[in-house]
Design an enzyme around this catalytic site. Structure first.
Site, PDB file in Angstrom:
ATOM      1  N   HIS A 106       2.094  -3.277  -3.650  1.00  0.00           N
ATOM      2  CA  HIS A 106       1.757  -2.419  -2.679  1.00  0.00           C
ATOM      3  C   HIS A 106       0.316  -2.627  -1.904  1.00  0.00           C
ATOM      4  CE1 HIS A 106       0.196   2.381  -2.295  1.00  0.00           C
ATOM      5  NE2 HIS A 106      -1.111   1.517  -1.307  1.00  0.00           N
ATOM      6  N   GLU A 107      -0.784  -3.263  -2.426  1.00  0.00           N
ATOM      7  CA  GLU A 107      -1.668  -3.829  -1.824  1.00  0.00           C
ATOM      8  C   GLU A 107      -1.752  -5.143  -0.935  1.00  0.00           C
ATOM      9  OE1 GLU A 107      -4.714  -1.612  -1.844  1.00  0.00           O
ATOM     10  OE2 GLU A 107      -3.577  -0.502  -3.530  1.00  0.00           O
ATOM     11  N   HIS A 110       0.213  -3.474   2.193  1.00  0.00           N
ATOM     12  CA  HIS A 110      -1.443  -2.984   3.128  1.00  0.00           C
ATOM     13  C   HIS A 110      -1.858  -4.921   3.985  1.00  0.00           C
ATOM     14  CE1 HIS A 110      -1.031   0.990   2.069  1.00  0.00           C
ATOM     15  NE2 HIS A 110      -2.039   0.994   0.636  1.00  0.00           N
TER      16      HIS A 110
END
Ligand SMILES: [Zn+2]
Length: 205
Positions: A106-107, A110
């Site tokens: 997820h990070e 980003h």
């Protein structure tokens, strides 16, 4: 939950040879984000409730990436050199290795959006789009994960989950004043369809 430091660093070690993580790190490099070994980008730490992780760009050292609950980014002294992401994983809110991998993915998504699209986190459309992509592509809305959360809906469940989680993250943006859900609906079709850097959805076989 109290994940001990030793276990969290074992997960980080293991993650550095996970094929999805290696693939995402590679994509970061190709988007001209200087990276380096995973352990130089990721800091395991302890956070308040309901927060699994976060990321920042251009902090001088991984230690200076301190938690700022109210925004997507973390504080820290800015450098003028090429952007390098720092990812923070909230080990106390991670319950097992697969959960660690999903949070890390997820990070990383980003970070990729920051590098390739120069996402502006104060712009709700940018933030919403990246949250939709991160929730869609990290596996955090997989059927099994949703079942564990008590969400049993099968048809349309994945889309509901991505919208719900993007909305939760957007609410932490200080620029959000109740319009988050509308913004998510507006950008959803385009951002949900954007699988970059994957060629096809990583959850499909
Ligand atoms: Zn996020």
């Amino acid at each position: 939950m109290n994940t001990p430091d030793s276990l969290a660093s074992k997960w980080l070690d293991r993650a550095s040879s996970d094929h999805t993580i290696v693939f995402l790190l590679d994509a970061l490099k190709q988007d001209n984000c200087p990276t380096g070994p995973l352990s130089s980008l990721v800091k395991n730490t302890t956070c308040g409730p309901d927060r699994a992780g976060g990321f920042a760009m251009n902090v001088t050292s991984i230690e200076s990436a301190t938690l700022d609950k109210s925004s997507q980014n973390y504080g820290g002294k800015k450098t003028s050199s090429a952007p390098k992401p720092t990812i923070v994983i909230c080990q106390n809110n991670i319950y097992d290795y697969p959960d660690y991998l999903r949070t890390l993915s997820h990070e990383l998504i980003h970070s990729i959006d920051q590098c390739r699209a120069k996402a502006d986190w104060s712009n709700l459309k940018h933030h919403a789009c990246s949250e939709i992509r991160a929730s869609n592509l990290s596996g955090e809305c997989g059927y099994g994960v949703e079942l564990l959360r008590g969400n049993m809906k099968h048809r349309g469940g994945h889309i509901d989950c991505v919208m719900r989680r993007a909305n939760l993250s957007l609410k932490a943006n200080p620029n959000e004043n109740g319009e988050g859900e509308e913004v998510i609906k507006e950008v959803f079709p385009q951002c949900y369809a954007d699988l970059y850097p994957f060629m096809r959805h990583p959850g499909s076989n």
